[in-house]
Scaffold this motif. Structure first.
Motif, PDB file in Angstrom:
ATOM      1  N   MET A   1      -2.431   8.735  -7.938  1.00 57.39           N
ATOM      2  CA  MET A   1      -2.661   9.136  -6.625  1.00 57.39           C
ATOM      3  C   MET A   1      -2.162   7.949  -5.724  1.00 57.39           C
ATOM      4  SD  MET A   1      -3.837  11.573  -4.596  1.00 57.39           S
ATOM      5  CE  MET A   1      -4.393  12.762  -5.777  1.00 57.39           C
ATOM      6  N   MET A   2      -2.515   6.767  -5.891  1.00 58.91           N
ATOM      7  CA  MET A   2      -2.313   5.730  -4.979  1.00 58.91           C
ATOM      8  C   MET A   2      -0.728   5.327  -4.945  1.00 58.91           C
ATOM      9  SD  MET A   2      -5.447   3.063  -5.524  1.00 58.91           S
ATOM     10  CE  MET A   2      -7.073   3.246  -5.234  1.00 58.91           C
ATOM     11  N   MET A   3      -0.073   5.655  -5.998  1.00 55.34           N
ATOM     12  CA  MET A   3       1.384   5.278  -6.011  1.00 55.34           C
ATOM     13  C   MET A   3       2.068   6.472  -5.195  1.00 55.34           C
ATOM     14  SD  MET A   3       1.337   2.452  -7.035  1.00 55.34           S
ATOM     15  CE  MET A   3       3.102   2.167  -7.245  1.00 55.34           C
ATOM     16  N   ARG A   4       1.749   7.593  -4.944  1.00 51.99           N
ATOM     17  CA  ARG A   4       2.458   8.538  -4.397  1.00 51.99           C
ATOM     18  C   ARG A   4       2.940   8.016  -2.885  1.00 51.99           C
ATOM     19  NH1 ARG A   4      -1.222  13.985  -5.643  1.00 51.99           N
ATOM     20  NH2 ARG A   4      -1.224  13.890  -7.894  1.00 51.99           N
ATOM     21  N   PRO A   5       4.016   8.553  -2.482  1.00 53.74           N
ATOM     22  CA  PRO A   5       4.633   7.950  -1.346  1.00 53.74           C
ATOM     23  C   PRO A   5       3.716   8.094   0.006  1.00 53.74           C
ATOM     24  CG  PRO A   5       6.242   9.096  -2.688  1.00 53.74           C
ATOM     25  CD  PRO A   5       5.017   9.179  -3.293  1.00 53.74           C
ATOM     26  N   ARG A   6       3.334   9.206  -0.041  1.00 54.57           N
ATOM     27  CA  ARG A   6       2.439   9.499   1.396  1.00 54.57           C
ATOM     28  C   ARG A   6       1.131   8.428   1.286  1.00 54.57           C
ATOM     29  NH1 ARG A   6      -1.326  14.904   0.894  1.00 54.57           N
ATOM     30  NH2 ARG A   6      -2.118  13.905   2.774  1.00 54.57           N
ATOM     31  N   TRP A   7       0.505   8.011   0.148  1.00 52.49           N
ATOM     32  CA  TRP A   7      -0.627   7.282   0.232  1.00 52.49           C
ATOM     33  C   TRP A   7      -0.192   5.705   0.202  1.00 52.49           C
ATOM     34  CZ3 TRP A   7      -4.433   9.223   1.951  1.00 52.49           C
ATOM     35  CH2 TRP A   7      -4.891  10.616   1.532  1.00 52.49           C
ATOM     36  N   VAL A   8       1.106   5.421  -0.220  1.00 54.88           N
ATOM     37  CA  VAL A   8       1.597   4.162   0.122  1.00 54.88           C
ATOM     38  C   VAL A   8       2.043   3.794   1.393  1.00 54.88           C
ATOM     39  CG1 VAL A   8       3.522   2.576  -0.491  1.00 54.88           C
ATOM     40  CG2 VAL A   8       2.592   4.068  -2.535  1.00 54.88           C
ATOM     41  N   LEU A   9       2.310   4.797   2.239  1.00 56.06           N
ATOM     42  CA  LEU A   9       2.678   4.754   3.540  1.00 56.06           C
ATOM     43  C   LEU A   9       1.496   4.458   4.379  1.00 56.06           C
ATOM     44  CD1 LEU A   9       5.734   7.316   4.121  1.00 56.06           C
ATOM     45  CD2 LEU A   9       5.785   4.843   4.005  1.00 56.06           C
ATOM     46  N   ALA A  10       0.532   5.432   4.069  1.00 55.50           N
ATOM     47  CA  ALA A  10      -0.695   5.300   4.575  1.00 55.50           C
ATOM     48  C   ALA A  10      -1.342   3.833   4.080  1.00 55.50           C
ATOM     49  CB  ALA A  10      -1.640   6.374   3.935  1.00 55.50           C
ATOM     50  N   LEU A  11      -1.144   3.339   3.271  1.00 52.63           N
ATOM     51  CA  LEU A  11      -1.702   1.992   2.731  1.00 52.63           C
ATOM     52  C   LEU A  11      -1.062   1.079   3.753  1.00 52.63           C
ATOM     53  CD1 LEU A  11      -3.271  -0.071   1.211  1.00 52.63           C
ATOM     54  CD2 LEU A  11      -1.384  -0.056  -0.470  1.00 52.63           C
ATOM     55  N   LEU A  12       0.248   1.129   3.787  1.00 54.67           N
ATOM     56  CA  LEU A  12       0.911   0.099   4.882  1.00 54.67           C
ATOM     57  C   LEU A  12       0.371   0.200   6.118  1.00 54.67           C
ATOM     58  CD1 LEU A  12       4.496   0.643   3.408  1.00 54.67           C
ATOM     59  CD2 LEU A  12       2.965  -1.372   2.973  1.00 54.67           C
ATOM     60  N   LEU A  13       0.218   1.593   6.530  1.00 52.00           N
ATOM     61  CA  LEU A  13      -0.522   1.878   7.852  1.00 52.00           C
ATOM     62  C   LEU A  13      -1.737   1.105   8.093  1.00 52.00           C
ATOM     63  CD1 LEU A  13      -0.409   3.106  10.981  1.00 52.00           C
ATOM     64  CD2 LEU A  13      -1.283   5.030   9.930  1.00 52.00           C
ATOM     65  N   ALA A  14      -2.507   1.278   6.937  1.00 53.89           N
ATOM     66  CA  ALA A  14      -4.024   0.627   7.145  1.00 53.89           C
ATOM     67  C   ALA A  14      -3.849  -0.907   7.091  1.00 53.89           C
ATOM     68  CB  ALA A  14      -4.720   1.180   5.938  1.00 53.89           C
ATOM     69  N   LEU A  15      -3.018  -1.386   6.493  1.00 55.60           N
ATOM     70  CA  LEU A  15      -2.881  -2.812   6.191  1.00 55.60           C
ATOM     71  C   LEU A  15      -2.211  -3.494   7.820  1.00 55.60           C
ATOM     72  CD1 LEU A  15      -1.237  -3.459   2.832  1.00 55.60           C
ATOM     73  CD2 LEU A  15      -3.657  -3.992   3.606  1.00 55.60           C
ATOM     74  N   GLY A  16      -1.230  -2.609   8.369  1.00 56.35           N
ATOM     75  CA  GLY A  16      -0.791  -2.940   9.526  1.00 56.35           C
ATOM     76  C   GLY A  16      -2.024  -3.177  10.769  1.00 56.35           C
ATOM     77  N   VAL A  17      -2.868  -2.121  10.624  1.00 53.16           N
ATOM     78  CA  VAL A  17      -4.045  -1.815  11.640  1.00 53.16           C
ATOM     79  C   VAL A  17      -5.026  -3.096  11.255  1.00 53.16           C
ATOM     80  CG1 VAL A  17      -6.171  -0.437  12.184  1.00 53.16           C
ATOM     81  CG2 VAL A  17      -3.833   0.622  11.874  1.00 53.16           C
ATOM     82  N   ALA A  18      -5.224  -3.173   9.976  1.00 49.81           N
ATOM     83  CA  ALA A  18      -6.108  -4.404   9.664  1.00 49.81           C
ATOM     84  C   ALA A  18      -5.520  -5.805  10.143  1.00 49.81           C
ATOM     85  CB  ALA A  18      -6.306  -4.493   8.313  1.00 49.81           C
ATOM     86  N   ALA A  19      -4.451  -6.067  10.029  1.00 46.47           N
ATOM     87  CA  ALA A  19      -3.722  -7.158  10.535  1.00 46.47           C
ATOM     88  C   ALA A  19      -3.627  -7.373  11.970  1.00 46.47           C
ATOM     89  CB  ALA A  19      -2.134  -7.316  10.214  1.00 46.47           C
ATOM     90  N   ALA A  20      -3.653  -6.137  12.449  1.00 40.79           N
ATOM     91  CA  ALA A  20      -3.941  -6.225  14.265  1.00 40.79           C
ATOM     92  C   ALA A  20      -5.207  -6.548  14.514  1.00 40.79           C
ATOM     93  CB  ALA A  20      -3.534  -4.881  14.771  1.00 40.79           C
ATOM     94  N   PHE A  21      -6.000  -6.065  13.853  1.00 43.22           N
ATOM     95  CA  PHE A  21      -7.534  -6.372  14.073  1.00 43.22           C
ATOM     96  C   PHE A  21      -8.008  -7.864  13.757  1.00 43.22           C
ATOM     97  CE2 PHE A  21      -9.309  -1.977  13.334  1.00 43.22           C
ATOM     98  CZ  PHE A  21      -8.563  -1.299  14.593  1.00 43.22           C
ATOM     99  N   ALA A  22      -7.221  -8.272  12.646  1.00 40.98           N
ATOM    100  CA  ALA A  22      -7.451  -9.814  12.449  1.00 40.98           C
ATOM    101  C   ALA A  22      -7.045 -10.778  13.283  1.00 40.98           C
ATOM    102  CB  ALA A  22      -6.922  -9.989  10.842  1.00 40.98           C
ATOM    103  N   ILE A  23      -5.704 -10.098  13.874  1.00 38.34           N
ATOM    104  CA  ILE A  23      -5.341 -11.187  14.970  1.00 38.34           C
ATOM    105  C   ILE A  23      -5.999 -11.175  16.386  1.00 38.34           C
ATOM    106  CG2 ILE A  23      -3.287 -11.142  16.559  1.00 38.34           C
ATOM    107  CD1 ILE A  23      -1.271 -10.230  14.388  1.00 38.34           C
ATOM    108  N   LEU A  24      -6.745 -10.081  16.675  1.00 33.55           N
ATOM    109  CA  LEU A  24      -7.573  -9.979  17.556  1.00 33.55           C
ATOM    110  C   LEU A  24      -8.851 -10.760  17.312  1.00 33.55           C
ATOM    111  CD1 LEU A  24      -7.390  -6.017  18.494  1.00 33.55           C
ATOM    112  CD2 LEU A  24      -6.553  -8.085  19.976  1.00 33.55           C
TER     113      LEU A  24
END
Length: 253
Positions: A1-24
């Motif tokens: 399930m985690m390796m499906r494209p939609r969830w990989v893209l969702a993971l990248l989005l979550a990591l991007g949001v987490a990185a933005a929060f970490a920078i803040l």
């Protein structure tokens, strides 16, 4: 399930949001440090004791380490021995006297000097006990807040004192008559005959951090972790939903 494209893209989005929060969060932490105020204290300017702290109450923070001057007289025979006191990295003994001020007739302990050998310290105490009472004296020393009493370790004399606690000392002062007591003690800049001057380093400057910014930084760190956790929770919900549907289809067949 985690390796499906939609969830990989969702993971990248979550990591991007987490990185933005970490920078803040890092930005808030930097602001807390940059906006920290260094509180410079003129502790080496000798002030009257009565202007720095009052007897009978808690000592203010600004009084810690302040050099003060007090006039009054030592009470002969009320000197006490305090063990396990370091001077220049060497453990030894303090001789702590009972000083009564002229301004308010209040009592304050005064560390009169240090000795490496207990017999030497007791010899000085015996000599000080022979002084005539009421001899006027003016002392200059560093004010230190009261220390909490400590119970001696196993195998030691239960009457051994290892801290300078006015609350404990007043019970040992023979000439104490319920007068006010300062919630701290003085480290004399001079030493009684036969003793060594006690090391009394200049206290460092205090730094006041912006705790509100630090709290915001912690919040952003929590938000960053929550973004990744939310992705995991959504993936797990999708996996459980497919599993339930498959089990239902198998049962129907």
């Amino acid at each position: 399930m985690m390796m499906r494209p939609r969830w990989v893209l969702a993971l990248l989005l979550a990591l991007g949001v987490a990185a933005a929060f970490a920078i803040l969060g890092q930005w808030q932490l930097e602001r807390a440090i940059d906006s920290g105020e260094v509180v410079q204290r003129t502790t080496e300017t000798v002030l009257p004791l009565a202007d720095v702290v009052q007897p009978g109450g808690a000592a203010p923070t600004k009084a810690t380490g302040q050099m003060v001057r007090a006039s009054g007289a030592f009470v002969p025979g009320d000197d006490q021995l305090v063990s396990d006191r370091f001077n220049g990295g060497t453990s030894g003994f303090w001789v702590v006297g009972h000083f009564v001020t002229d301004t308010d007739s209040a009592s304050i302990p005064v560390a009169r000097g240090w000795a490496a050998d207990e017999d030497d310290a007791r010899a000085v105490m015996a000599a000080l006990a022979t002084d005539a009472p009421g001899q006027a004296a003016t002392i200059t020393g560093r004010f230190v807040p009261a220390e909490a009493p400590e119970v001696p370790g196993d195998g030691r004399d239960p009457h051994t004192m290892t801290t300078v606690s006015p609350a404990a000392l007043l019970n040992l002062w023979a000439e104490y008559t319920e007068q006010p007591v300062y919630s701290g003690y003085l480290v004399d800049t001079d030493a009684a005959d036969g003793l060594t001057v006690i090391d009394s380093p200049v206290p460092g400057d205090d730094v006041e951090l912006n705790w509100l910014n630090i709290f915001y930084a912690l919040e952003w760190a929590v938000f960053a972790g929550f973004a990744v956790f939310l992705w995991y929770r959504l993936v797990r919900d999708a996996w459980e939903r497919e599993r339930d549907e498959a089990e239902a289809a198998a049962a129907a067949t």
